[in-house]
Design a protein around this motif. Structure first.
Motif, PDB file in Angstrom:
ATOM      1  N   ALA A 192      35.497  -5.642 -10.703  1.00 48.84           N
ATOM      2  CA  ALA A 192      36.189  -4.750  -9.773  1.00 48.84           C
ATOM      3  C   ALA A 192      35.966  -5.184  -8.332  1.00 48.84           C
ATOM      4  N   LEU A 193      34.772  -5.644  -8.015  1.00 55.18           N
ATOM      5  CA  LEU A 193      34.508  -6.170  -6.673  1.00 55.18           C
ATOM      6  C   LEU A 193      35.435  -7.329  -6.346  1.00 55.18           C
ATOM      7  N   GLU A 194      35.612  -8.230  -7.298  1.00 58.06           N
ATOM      8  CA  GLU A 194      36.500  -9.375  -7.091  1.00 58.06           C
ATOM      9  C   GLU A 194      37.946  -8.935  -6.940  1.00 58.06           C
ATOM     10  N   ALA A 195      38.335  -7.908  -7.709  1.00 56.96           N
ATOM     11  CA  ALA A 195      39.742  -7.495  -7.726  1.00 56.96           C
ATOM     12  C   ALA A 195      40.131  -6.672  -6.510  1.00 56.96           C
ATOM     13  N   VAL A 196      39.295  -5.727  -6.113  1.00 54.46           N
ATOM     14  CA  VAL A 196      39.689  -4.792  -5.044  1.00 54.46           C
ATOM     15  C   VAL A 196      38.779  -4.845  -3.822  1.00 54.46           C
ATOM     16  N   GLY A 197      37.690  -5.611  -3.897  1.00 52.21           N
ATOM     17  CA  GLY A 197      36.773  -5.685  -2.780  1.00 52.21           C
ATOM     18  C   GLY A 197      35.824  -4.502  -2.753  1.00 52.21           C
ATOM     19  N   PRO A 198      34.861  -4.500  -1.842  1.00 55.38           N
ATOM     20  CA  PRO A 198      33.874  -3.424  -1.774  1.00 55.38           C
ATOM     21  C   PRO A 198      34.409  -2.174  -1.109  1.00 55.38           C
ATOM     22  N   CYS A 199      33.714  -1.051  -1.347  1.00 59.03           N
ATOM     23  CA  CYS A 199      34.028   0.208  -0.682  1.00 59.03           C
ATOM     24  C   CYS A 199      32.884   0.563   0.268  1.00 59.03           C
ATOM     25  N   ARG A 200      32.967   1.730   0.867  1.00 62.39           N
ATOM     26  CA  ARG A 200      32.009   2.109   1.919  1.00 62.39           C
ATOM     27  C   ARG A 200      30.585   2.253   1.412  1.00 62.39           C
ATOM     28  N   VAL A 201      30.378   2.460   0.100  1.00 65.21           N
ATOM     29  CA  VAL A 201      29.019   2.657  -0.409  1.00 65.21           C
ATOM     30  C   VAL A 201      28.417   1.386  -0.991  1.00 65.21           C
ATOM     31  N   HIS A 202      29.126   0.273  -0.873  1.00 62.66           N
ATOM     32  CA  HIS A 202      28.538  -1.003  -1.273  1.00 62.66           C
ATOM     33  C   HIS A 202      27.576  -1.495  -0.197  1.00 62.66           C
ATOM     34  N   ARG A 203      26.593  -2.279  -0.614  1.00 58.76           N
ATOM     35  CA  ARG A 203      25.592  -2.836   0.289  1.00 58.76           C
ATOM     36  C   ARG A 203      26.064  -4.221   0.732  1.00 58.76           C
ATOM     37  N   ALA A 204      26.565  -4.284   1.940  1.00 57.70           N
ATOM     38  CA  ALA A 204      27.183  -5.522   2.428  1.00 57.70           C
ATOM     39  C   ALA A 204      26.188  -6.665   2.529  1.00 57.70           C
ATOM     40  N   SER A 205      24.892  -6.351   2.614  1.00 57.96           N
ATOM     41  CA  SER A 205      23.876  -7.394   2.743  1.00 57.96           C
ATOM     42  C   SER A 205      23.458  -7.991   1.407  1.00 57.96           C
ATOM     43  N   PHE A 206      23.940  -7.452   0.300  1.00 55.48           N
ATOM     44  CA  PHE A 206      23.582  -7.973  -1.011  1.00 55.48           C
ATOM     45  C   PHE A 206      24.564  -9.085  -1.387  1.00 55.48           C
ATOM     46  N   ALA A 207      24.041 -10.170  -1.938  1.00 53.40           N
ATOM     47  CA  ALA A 207      24.808 -11.415  -2.092  1.00 53.40           C
ATOM     48  C   ALA A 207      26.157 -11.245  -2.794  1.00 53.40           C
ATOM     49  N   PRO A 208      26.266 -10.565  -3.941  1.00 50.06           N
ATOM     50  CA  PRO A 208      27.586 -10.457  -4.571  1.00 50.06           C
ATOM     51  C   PRO A 208      28.614  -9.754  -3.692  1.00 50.06           C
ATOM     52  N   VAL A 209      28.166  -8.763  -2.911  1.00 53.57           N
ATOM     53  CA  VAL A 209      29.073  -8.056  -2.002  1.00 53.57           C
ATOM     54  C   VAL A 209      29.396  -8.946  -0.805  1.00 53.57           C
ATOM     55  N   THR A 210      28.392  -9.629  -0.279  1.00 48.05           N
ATOM     56  CA  THR A 210      28.606 -10.538   0.859  1.00 48.05           C
ATOM     57  C   THR A 210      29.615 -11.609   0.508  1.00 48.05           C
ATOM     58  N   ARG A 211      29.492 -12.175  -0.696  1.00 46.60           N
ATOM     59  CA  ARG A 211      30.452 -13.221  -1.120  1.00 46.60           C
ATOM     60  C   ARG A 211      31.866 -12.666  -1.187  1.00 46.60           C
ATOM     61  N   THR A 212      32.006 -11.447  -1.687  1.00 47.19           N
ATOM     62  CA  THR A 212      33.338 -10.840  -1.773  1.00 47.19           C
ATOM     63  C   THR A 212      33.928 -10.616  -0.390  1.00 47.19           C
ATOM     64  N   LEU A 213      33.096 -10.161   0.543  1.00 50.51           N
ATOM     65  CA  LEU A 213      33.570  -9.953   1.918  1.00 50.51           C
ATOM     66  C   LEU A 213      33.977 -11.280   2.560  1.00 50.51           C
ATOM     67  N   ALA A 214      33.209 -12.320   2.279  1.00 54.49           N
ATOM     68  CA  ALA A 214      33.508 -13.621   2.875  1.00 54.49           C
ATOM     69  C   ALA A 214      34.808 -14.194   2.318  1.00 54.49           C
ATOM     70  N   SER A 215      35.043 -13.986   1.021  1.00 49.59           N
ATOM     71  CA  SER A 215      36.250 -14.547   0.418  1.00 49.59           C
ATOM     72  C   SER A 215      37.518 -13.822   0.860  1.00 49.59           C
ATOM     73  N   SER A 216      37.354 -12.551   1.287  1.00 51.73           N
ATOM     74  CA  SER A 216      38.526 -11.789   1.716  1.00 51.73           C
ATOM     75  C   SER A 216      38.766 -11.864   3.221  1.00 51.73           C
ATOM     76  N   ALA A 217      37.851 -12.528   3.922  1.00 46.36           N
ATOM     77  CA  ALA A 217      37.986 -12.618   5.381  1.00 46.36           C
ATOM     78  C   ALA A 217      39.082 -13.585   5.785  1.00 46.36           C
TER      79      ALA A 217
END
Length: 217
Positions: A192-217
């Motif tokens: 789901a992270l890969e498909a729709v990206g993180p939401c407000r309660v995700h921890r942006a500093s955690f690697a799987p979330v950080t990677r998702t944010l970087a790929s969508s930038a």
């Protein structure tokens, strides 16, 4: 100054008891509370810590990870009824990102202890290897939730409280399956992270979330 038992210094008992608390009682610390947390390794949601002071006696509380959800909920209800004092503290995902997860865990534990002191100020703390800077004397011990009734009770209360919060967040963000994975990195959650990206309660500093944010930038 926090003091710790060396890891591996003695064999862990099969059943929890009061032996860790007895070390603090012998130093004149009373009452003694147990402290534990839940959610440090999750990708989403808060870290929750709990502090518990139980009456002396034999209790059914064990490491929360060894108990099925229904049993944890039953025991959490028991703890809330029979504890001499109990409290819960929360550190939100934004605080985890700002401070790092260990410092945020200490923040959550500190908040729980502030609330606990309103009912019964502890003179000592048995923690599951949390090196807290506190006015009470702290005994941080590896696997304290396996060795102490009170640390086990705190772990149960923290886990049940956090699970309740994650079920509520699942209603706001149904795409991630928080009601099942509780914010941890289960395959469906990662998909789901890969498909729709993180939401407000995700921890942006955690690697799987950080990677998702970087790929969508």
């Amino acid at each position: 100054m926090a003091q710790a038992l060396p890891k591996g210094a003695q064999a862990l008992p099969v059943e929890p008891d009061w032996s860790l608390e007895a070390q603090l009682w012998a130093r004149g610390c009373s009452p003694v509370a147990g402290v534990d947390e839940a959610g440090r390794g999750a990708l989403a949601g808060p870290v929750v810590a709990a502090a518990v002071i139980l009456p002396l006696g034999t209790h059914p509380y064990r490491d929360s990870k060894t108990l099925p959800p229904e049993r944890r909920e039953e025991l959490a209800a028991n703890i809330r009824c029979e504890a001499l004092a109990w409290a819960v503290g929360i550190a939100e995902p934004a605080e985890i990102d700002e401070l790092n997860v260990l410092r945020a865990t200490h923040l959550a534990a500190g908040r729980a202890l502030v609330e606990l002191r309103r009912t019964l100020p502890p003179g000592g703390l048995v923690t599951d290897y949390l090196w807290l800077e506190e006015r009470a004397q702290v005994l941080p011990v590896a696997q304290a939730d396996c060795r102490s009734y009170q640390a086990a009770a705190a772990g149960i209360l923290a886990k049940v409280t956090r699970d309740e919060l994650m079920r509520a967040l699942a209603l706001e963000h149904p795409e991630y399956g928080f009601e099942q994975n509780k914010g941890y990195g289960a395959p469906a959650h990662l998909q789901a992270l890969e498909a729709v990206g993180p939401c407000r309660v995700h921890r942006a500093s955690f690697a799987p979330v950080t990677r998702t944010l970087a790929s969508s930038a």
